[in-house]
Each structure stands twice: as structure tokens, then as C-alpha cells.
Motif scaffolding. Structure first.
Motif, PDB file in Angstrom:
ATOM      1  N   PRO A  38      37.113 -88.185 -10.219  1.00  0.00           N
ATOM      2  CA  PRO A  38      37.382 -86.953 -11.020  1.00  0.00           C
ATOM      3  C   PRO A  38      36.959 -87.118 -12.627  1.00  0.00           C
ATOM      4  CG  PRO A  38      38.987 -87.286  -9.673  1.00  0.00           C
ATOM      5  CD  PRO A  38      38.139 -88.376  -9.328  1.00  0.00           C
ATOM      6  N   ASN A  39      36.628 -86.349 -13.357  1.00  0.00           N
ATOM      7  CA  ASN A  39      36.258 -86.344 -14.694  1.00  0.00           C
ATOM      8  C   ASN A  39      37.677 -86.829 -15.657  1.00  0.00           C
ATOM      9  OD1 ASN A  39      33.559 -85.592 -14.241  1.00  0.00           O
ATOM     10  ND2 ASN A  39      34.206 -83.526 -14.205  1.00  0.00           N
ATOM     11  N   ARG A  86      41.528 -82.862 -19.347  1.00  0.00           N
ATOM     12  CA  ARG A  86      41.188 -82.249 -20.591  1.00  0.00           C
ATOM     13  C   ARG A  86      42.637 -81.447 -20.688  1.00  0.00           C
ATOM     14  NH1 ARG A  86      37.179 -77.243 -19.471  1.00  0.00           N
ATOM     15  NH2 ARG A  86      35.927 -78.794 -19.026  1.00  0.00           N
ATOM     16  N   ASP A 126      42.268 -82.626  -7.182  1.00  0.00           N
ATOM     17  CA  ASP A 126      41.364 -83.242  -8.045  1.00  0.00           C
ATOM     18  C   ASP A 126      40.090 -83.350  -7.384  1.00  0.00           C
ATOM     19  OD1 ASP A 126      41.780 -85.482  -6.707  1.00  0.00           O
ATOM     20  OD2 ASP A 126      42.567 -86.707  -8.348  1.00  0.00           O
ATOM     21  N   ILE A 161      36.489 -83.461  -6.029  1.00  0.00           N
ATOM     22  CA  ILE A 161      35.210 -82.768  -6.730  1.00  0.00           C
ATOM     23  C   ILE A 161      34.455 -82.347  -5.562  1.00  0.00           C
ATOM     24  CG2 ILE A 161      33.353 -83.110  -8.179  1.00  0.00           C
ATOM     25  CD1 ILE A 161      35.965 -83.359  -9.577  1.00  0.00           C
ATOM     26  N   ASP A 194      27.521 -79.588 -11.165  1.00  0.00           N
ATOM     27  CA  ASP A 194      27.536 -78.512 -11.877  1.00  0.00           C
ATOM     28  C   ASP A 194      25.960 -77.812 -11.741  1.00  0.00           C
ATOM     29  OD1 ASP A 194      30.081 -78.650 -12.855  1.00  0.00           O
ATOM     30  OD2 ASP A 194      29.259 -79.129 -14.914  1.00  0.00           O
ATOM     31  N   ARG A 217      41.184 -82.519 -14.382  1.00  0.00           N
ATOM     32  CA  ARG A 217      39.743 -83.419 -13.945  1.00  0.00           C
ATOM     33  C   ARG A 217      38.565 -82.967 -13.387  1.00  0.00           C
ATOM     34  NH1 ARG A 217      43.034 -88.271 -11.837  1.00  0.00           N
ATOM     35  NH2 ARG A 217      44.123 -86.439 -10.662  1.00  0.00           N
ATOM     36  N   ASN A 268      35.341 -80.644 -12.244  1.00  0.00           N
ATOM     37  CA  ASN A 268      34.128 -80.394 -13.124  1.00  0.00           C
ATOM     38  C   ASN A 268      33.839 -78.751 -13.037  1.00  0.00           C
ATOM     39  OD1 ASN A 268      33.356 -80.082 -10.425  1.00  0.00           O
ATOM     40  ND2 ASN A 268      31.194 -80.403 -10.659  1.00  0.00           N
ATOM     41  N   ASP A 296      21.883 -84.853 -13.995  1.00  0.00           N
ATOM     42  CA  ASP A 296      22.580 -85.283 -15.066  1.00  0.00           C
ATOM     43  C   ASP A 296      22.414 -84.422 -16.146  1.00  0.00           C
ATOM     44  OD1 ASP A 296      24.494 -86.464 -13.533  1.00  0.00           O
ATOM     45  OD2 ASP A 296      23.241 -88.193 -13.602  1.00  0.00           O
TER      46      ASP A 296
END
Length: 500
Positions: free
Chosen positions: A60-61, A64, A129, A131, A135, A266, A268, A313
């Protein structure tokens, strides 16, 4: 609804993306959002042409800080045009909870002047969380270039390969409908196929399950039967979650059973898009299965392999800048700036668009005698049903580089697909053709590598040095040049007159 909104509507931030109506307000196949679906109605056992290894979901990112939910009770007096669903979304509350709090048996019946009690939302545990996909696999990105959609559908041998439907008086195949939705909403065709397969098995099964013959996404609203309407709804939901996440405007998902689920910080954006879609279809147990390792990602992997093998990416560079653009009309003409930042296509696809009405425009839909012009040099890659798409890098591909969407361009005199144009060349005459509109105008939106680029975001929408800015309310905004401010209004006023 006027651009000059009520105090209630001015409290809308980014959690409610609905089209406003005015001189040039437009909605693009705008969906109704009052969706009720029994959790057991969409639990397919889909298969695929061949087995694939399980996907390896990335870490996970970084977390935020998410928006906070309202903590106090509120009250609201119903205004003309309000719906219970809109009010619920505004106050970040499931419609089911709002209806129960006010003993409303029929959510479609509200009385103007009725006072509603708005209880504070009570969130449950955070969502997973996990993913689901990168994206670049949600948007119509360069990663889709090598994918032969029609060939895949035909080789899979499912119901979709034989399906036909009349859309806008044209008979389209299943693959053609998927392609059309992919281009209109700018959503990756592989994801759309995986979603169809996960929900109904249409991609690989010769016959749909009983009850899913006309509802491949398992959305039960009677006005949304057929592949086109079902998939348009799904693409809009994917976009809504994706673009809201990107501007940090998601506080919670509201599930079908009334549960309020704060998202894991976390995630995306693409995973947020999928979680948002399934939140409108399932209760919590079914939602967690759909967004977990054995849900949509497993179906995707069986069809195409791991979604992370397609990761791009750098499809949206950090230093991306808009090329030089000009206003979409001739020098010396005075047009009306009638729509600030709003949805590019559908109400979920970022606030990527601006609206302009011609000098002879009015509260009607007569085709204008004025001409919409090219904002830059490029190649016309689509021209049909009110839509013109200008590819700025000239390679003829919507998935690569900058592209400009024009909407509401009349058929008569419209530039043909394949044409190469220079700045200022004629594109066509503004009208109401394509989508829904209550006034003659042109709708203009930007994309880069398939991603809708907001007109009020970090990459300013600039035409002839006029810089777009938003106010936090959809359709409301300004254009500013050298200290001169032009404000968006849904009528002809001194404040919204603009020229090159």
C-alpha cells in the motif's frame, strides 16, 4: 439548477458531482444515483479462457490525511428541486440512514419546506488496504494500445461476443459498446471487460445467468437495462472514486446496507475507484469480497494476467504542462463564459470541462451560426454524435499525449475524422447535440494519456492567456487574464463576456 446556487448547494464540495442546468449547462448521460440492489443479486462465478497465476498486489501507498466526517446533528429545509439522495450525499450520509431518521417511506417524495433532521454519520471499521490495480489500468492510457478488444471478445466465446444493442439509432456489437464507453468515459477496456465478467460472466460464458440477460453489471434500475447503460453507470462510478481520491475528497464509502466505511488512507486512486463502484452494489461482507484478493482482481488476472504487469509509472509526468491553447472561437467575437469547471464526461470524470455559449446563443437549442474553432494544431480522431476529439500530437491515438474533447457540435458542417487542423480552423457549429443540454454552447475538456485533467487543478487550463480557476462549486468559476476577471454565469451578463 442555476449556477447561482442556494446556500445549501454552495456547501457542496467535491463529494457531489452533479451537472448544473442553465443557459449552457450540460450533463453527459448523467446517471441517477438512487441505487438499491439486493447483495445476493450479483455474485457470479465467472470463468475465463485460461488459468492465470494469482496477482501480486503491491505494498500500500504512504498514508494520507483524509477529510473528516461531520460530528454534529444538522437540520435542512427542503428546497425546490432537491432530492433525498442529493441531500444525503451533501451531508455525507447514506440515503437509507437519512430516510430512517425522518421516517420517510418513499425517498422519491419530498415536500418543499419540509425540515429534515440530519444525524451525524457513524462510521464503522476502515476498509481494506488491498491494492487492486495500478492507476494506469483504470484510465484509457497508452497501456491499452496493444490490446485488441474485438479479438479478445470474440476469442473468449461468451455471450458478449454475440450481443448486439441499438445505441443512438445504431446497432452496435458488444465489443463496439465496450470500446465506445472506454473512449467516452476514458476508462481502460480491460478493466471494463473484467468488471462485466466478474458481475455476470458475459465475457466467457455462452449464456448469462438467469436474471442477468439485460443487466451485465447487475444494476437493477429499470431505466438502466442493456450493456450500454449498465457500463456507462459503472464507468462513471469508477471515475468518480478515482478522481475524488486524487483531490483528497473521500471521507467514507456508503454501502448498500447503510454502513459507513472510511477508506484506508494508503490506497491508490484506481483502487478507490473500484471500491466506490462496489459500495453502490453491496453490503459490507459482499463489498469486502469484491475488493479483496478473490474479487475483481482475481477475475482480471484470470482474463489478462496480473494487472500490475501493465503498470505505467510515468503516464502522468510530475512536470506535465499544458501546450499553448487558444479560445475556441474567432477573433473579434464576444462569447459568454457559461460553465466553470465541471465533469469532462459524466459527472464523475474530474472537473475537466469549461462551457462557452456563442453570441447568438439563448435558452434554446437552435444550432448557432457562429463557428467553434480549433484551440491548437492537431488531428481529428473522432467526429460523431455531437463529439469531436482533437489529438494534439497528431498520432491519431486518443490514449497518448494531449487531446481536447469538444461536445455539442452540430452534425452539419462538423469537421471530419482524419482531418488535420491548424489553430483557428473551423471545428463546427455549437448546438445541443450529444449528451443533454438546455442551451446552445460548446463543452471543452482536456485529457493527457487518457486522464481527465481538471480545469481547476495543478495544471491550469489556459487559453489565450485566460487562466481558469474554480470556486469549489461545480460549474462555478472564473477566467483571469492580466487582472481582468470573467465569471461563469448561466445567462448572458456583462460579467461573463469574453473574447480573444
Amino acid at each position: 439548477m442555476s449556477l447561482r446556487t442556494s446556500p445549501f448547494l454552495r456547501n457542496f464540495l467535491l463529494l457531489l458531482w452533479v451537472g448544473a442546468v442553465g443557459l449552457s449547462a450540460c450533463t453527459l448521460t448523467a446517471p441517477k444515483e438512487d441505487l438499491w440492489l439486493p447483495p445476493a443479486a450479483a455474485q457470479p462465478e465467472s470463468s475465463a479462457p485460461e488459468a492465470r497465476p494469482p496477482a501480486q498486489s503491491p505494498t500500500p501507498n504512504p498514508g494520507r490525511i483524509l477529510p473528516t466526517l461531520r460530528a454534529e446533528e444538522a437540520f435542512y429545509t427542503v428546497q425546490p428541486g432537491d432530492t433525498l439522495n442529493q441531500i444525503a450525499r451533501t451531508y455525507s450520509l447514506p440515503i437509507k440512514i437519512l430516510a430512517e431518521a425522518n421516517q420517510i417511506e418513499n425517498p422519491d417524495l419530498l415536500e418543499v419546506g419540509q425540515e429534515l433532521r440530519i444525524p451525524p454519520p457513524t462510521p464503522g471499521p476502515s476498509g481494506p488496504d488491498f491494492i487492486i490495480l495500478p492507476d494506469s489500468e483504470l484510465v484509457f492510457s497508452p497501456g491499452s494500445l496493444a490490446f485488441n478488444l474485438n479479438q479478445f471478445v470474440q476469442s473468449s466465446g461468451g455471450y458478449l461476443s454475440r450481443y448486439q444493442e441499438t445505441v443512438s439509432e445504431q446497432t452496435l456489437t458488444g465489443a463496439e459498446i465496450v470500446d465506445r464507453i472506454s473512449r467516452e468515459y476514458s476508462v481502460n477496456p480491460r478493466l471494463l471487460l473484467a468488471l462485466i465478467e466478474h458481475q455476470s460472466g458475459w465475457v466467457t460464458q455462452p449464456q448469462p445467468k438467469t436474471g442477468l440477460e439485460e443487466i451485465p453489471i447487475a444494476v437493477l434500475e429499470p431505466w438502466r437495462t442493456g450493456l450500454y447503460r449498465q457500463l456507462a453507470w459503472a464507468a462513471n462510478q469508477l471515475n468518480r472514486g478515482y478522481y475524488l481520491w486524487k483531490v483528497n475528497a473521500v471521507a467514507a464509502w456508503f454501502l448498500l446496507d447503510g454502513q459507513i466505511v472510511p477508506p484506508d488512507p494508503r490506497l491508490n486512486a484506481a483502487t478507490a475507484g473500484v471500491q466506490n463502484l462496489f459500495s453502490a452494489l453491496y453490503d459490507r461482507p459482499a463489498w469486502e469480497r469484491a475488493v479483496g484478493p478473490q474479487g475483481l482482481q482475481a477475475t482480471y488476472t484470470r482474463l489478462f494476467g496480473s494487472p500490475f504487469t501493465y503498470t505505467l509509472d510515468d503516464y502522468l509526468p510530475a512536470d506535465l504542462q499544458q501546450p499553448v491553447l487558444r479560445l475556441p472561437f474567432a477573433s473579434g467575437e464576444i462569447w459568454s463564459f457559461t460553465g466553470g469547471p465541471h465533469g469532462g464526461w459524466g459527472d464523475g470524470s474530474a472537473w475537466a470541462a469549461l462551457d462557452f455559449a456563442p453570441p447568438d446563443g439563448g435558452r434554446g437549442c437552435a444550432t448557432s451560426q457562429a463557428w467553434v474553432t480549433s484551440v491548437a494544431a492537431g488531428k481529428i480522431v473522432r467526429s460523431a454524435e455531437g463529439v469531436v476529439v482533437l489529438d494534439l500530437d497528431g498520432d491519431g491515438l486518443e490514449q497518448t499525449g494531449w487531446s481536447i474533447l469538444y461536445l455539442h457540435i452540430a452534425a452539419q458542417g462538423r469537421v471530419k475524422a482524419g482531418s488535420v487542423v491548424k489553430p483557428g480552423d473551423r471545428i463546427g457549429r455549437p448546438s445541443c447535440e450529444g449528451g443533454q443540454s438546455n442551451g446552445t454552447h460548446v463543452h471543452l475538456a482536456r485529457r493527457y494519456n487518457g486522464e481527465w485533467i481538471p480545469a481547476d487543478g495543478e495544471i491550469p487550463f489556459i487559453m489565450d492567456s485566460w487562466v481558469s480557476a474554480g470556486s469549489g462549486n461545480e460549474y462555478d468559476g472564473t477566467l483571469i487574464r492580466e487582472g481582468v476577471v470573467v465569471e461563469a454565469w448561466d445567462s448572458v451578463r456583462p460579467e461573463n463576456q469574453i473574447q480573444r
